[in-house]
Design a protein around this motif. Structure first.
Motif, short mmCIF file in Angstrom:
data_model
loop_
_atom_site.label_atom_id
_atom_site.label_comp_id
_atom_site.label_asym_id
_atom_site.label_seq_id
_atom_site.Cartn_x
_atom_site.Cartn_y
_atom_site.Cartn_z
N ARG A 1 5.45 3.81 -0.53
CA ARG A 1 4.69 2.25 -0.40
C ARG A 1 5.49 1.56 0.80
N VAL A 2 4.55 0.80 1.71
CA VAL A 2 5.04 0.23 2.65
C VAL A 2 5.07 -1.68 2.76
N PHE A 3 6.14 -2.05 3.11
CA PHE A 3 6.21 -3.40 3.00
C PHE A 3 6.81 -4.07 4.41
N LYS A 4 6.23 -5.05 4.88
CA LYS A 4 6.57 -5.90 6.06
C LYS A 4 7.98 -6.64 5.89
N THR A 5 9.04 -6.77 6.46
CA THR A 5 10.03 -7.39 6.49
C THR A 5 10.36 -7.81 7.82
N LYS A 6 11.40 -8.81 7.91
CA LYS A 6 11.94 -9.55 9.20
C LYS A 6 12.42 -8.24 10.05
N ARG A 7 13.11 -7.28 9.51
CA ARG A 7 13.64 -6.40 10.31
C ARG A 7 12.75 -5.41 10.75
N GLY A 8 11.45 -5.04 10.39
CA GLY A 8 10.72 -4.07 10.32
C GLY A 8 9.66 -3.77 9.11
N LEU A 9 9.88 -2.55 8.71
CA LEU A 9 8.87 -2.06 7.56
C LEU A 9 10.02 -1.35 6.57
N ARG A 10 9.92 -1.58 5.47
CA ARG A 10 10.45 -0.88 4.18
C ARG A 10 9.54 0.06 3.58
N LEU A 11 10.19 1.22 3.65
CA LEU A 11 9.49 2.41 2.79
C LEU A 11 10.10 2.58 1.71
N GLN A 12 9.34 2.28 0.40
CA GLN A 12 9.85 2.03 -0.89
C GLN A 12 9.23 3.46 -1.66
N ASP B 1 0.70 -1.12 0.10
CA ASP B 1 0.03 0.00 0.00
C ASP B 1 0.80 1.38 -0.14
N ILE B 2 0.48 2.33 -0.65
CA ILE B 2 0.88 3.62 -0.60
C ILE B 2 0.45 4.16 0.67
N ALA B 3 1.23 4.85 1.79
CA ALA B 3 0.56 5.18 2.84
C ALA B 3 1.38 6.56 3.41
N ALA B 4 0.99 7.42 4.27
CA ALA B 4 1.40 8.39 4.88
C ALA B 4 2.04 7.79 6.07
N VAL B 5 3.18 7.89 6.27
CA VAL B 5 3.84 7.52 7.56
C VAL B 5 4.73 8.51 8.29
N ARG C 1 4.41 6.12 13.04
CA ARG C 1 3.16 6.06 13.06
C ARG C 1 2.71 5.92 11.68
N LEU C 2 1.95 5.02 11.35
CA LEU C 2 1.17 4.81 9.88
C LEU C 2 -0.33 5.99 10.14
N ALA C 3 -0.10 7.10 9.42
CA ALA C 3 -1.23 8.05 9.56
C ALA C 3 -2.41 7.67 8.67
N GLY C 4 -2.42 7.07 7.30
CA GLY C 4 -3.17 6.60 6.71
C GLY C 4 -2.72 5.97 5.27
N VAL C 5 -3.66 5.18 4.63
CA VAL C 5 -3.46 4.65 3.39
C VAL C 5 -4.18 5.39 2.13
N LEU C 6 -3.36 5.65 1.07
CA LEU C 6 -3.91 6.39 -0.13
C LEU C 6 -5.12 5.69 -0.68
N VAL C 7 -6.05 6.58 -0.96
CA VAL C 7 -7.36 5.99 -1.63
C VAL C 7 -7.39 6.72 -3.12
N GLY C 8 -6.73 7.82 -3.16
CA GLY C 8 -6.89 8.44 -4.61
C GLY C 8 -5.88 9.94 -4.21
N THR C 9 -5.88 10.41 -5.70
CA THR C 9 -5.42 11.63 -5.47
C THR C 9 -5.82 12.72 -6.53
N ILE C 10 -5.74 14.01 -6.21
CA ILE C 10 -6.49 14.91 -6.84
C ILE C 10 -5.48 16.30 -7.61
N ARG C 11 -5.43 16.43 -8.80
CA ARG C 11 -4.45 17.32 -9.48
C ARG C 11 -4.86 18.61 -9.77
#
Length: 210
Positions: free
Chosen positions: A165-176, A151-155, A197-207
């Motif tokens: 983008r947030v991924f779970k790993t054995k070491r913790g979380l990977r921010l890509q 997921d793309i998230a605000a962290v 803190r993970l504040a929220g997950v992206l649901v869309g964008t506005i330009r």
């Protein structure tokens, strides 16, 4: 029974409604004055104040775009839009300090933006450009810590916010990032407990195009 509006008040309310729908945000006092050819914002203030007293408008304190239509001229289904607070900026690149004070409220179509716990952030930087997220875009997110891998998230790490983008790993979380110029960042398990803190997950964008 609701108080009736004067001809000018009806036109002002109609302009606020139309401007909000077209631009994604309400007009400022100066924009209202300019639209009607008034040389001073005091005239706009007078009519907007009357509309507020009559229950047709509300205002967000300390916001330049404070106007919010509470009772439109042509009532619409209440479930057609969702009010989403725009709470500041988030970095898509070098993290920036997390801002959480609402600048304005965006009336967004509920058909496109689902959920009752939504908030929006302005994007700064280009680390997510390959995901179609560019500097100046507005990211709309579902508040809360829950996410799925990728997921793309605000962290927020150490009070700095970034969009990745947030991924779970054995070491913790990977921010890509979605830009090869930006390296991945790993948030350790200890850091997650102390300053993440993970504040929220992206649901869309506005330009917005100006």
């Amino acid at each position: 029974m609701a108080e009736s509006l004067t001809s000018t008040q009806s036109k002002v309310l109609a302009f606020v409604e139309q401007s909000t729908a077209q631009n994604g945000h309400p007009p400022t006092m100066k924009e209202v004055s300019r639209h009607f050819g008034w040389s001073s914002t005091s005239t706009a203030q007078q009519h907007l104040g009357a509309l507020q007293k009559k229950g047709r408008l509300d205002r967000i304190p300390k916001s330049p775009r404070s106007l919010r239509v509470t009772k439109p001229l042509r009532p619409t289904r209440v479930d057609q839009t969702v009010a989403v607070p725009l709470v500041g900026r988030i970095a898509a690149g070098v993290p920036i300090y997390a801002l959480e004070e609402a600048e304005e409220v965006l009336p967004l179509p509920r058909a496109l933006f689902h959920g009752s716990s939504l908030f929006a952030l302005r994007v700064k930087g280009d680390s997510m450009m390959n995901a179609g997220i560019f500097d100046g875009d507005i990211a709309v997110l579902r508040a809360g810590p829950e996410f799925s891998d990728g997921d793309i998230a605000a962290v927020i790490v150490d009070e700095e916010a970034t969009l990745k983008r947030v991924f779970k790993t054995k070491r913790g979380l990977r921010l890509q990032a979605e830009n090869p110029d930006f390296a991945d960042r790993v948030v350790s398990s200890d850091q997650i407990k102390q300053s993440f803190r993970l504040a929220g997950v992206l649901v869309g964008t506005i330009r917005r195009f100006t």
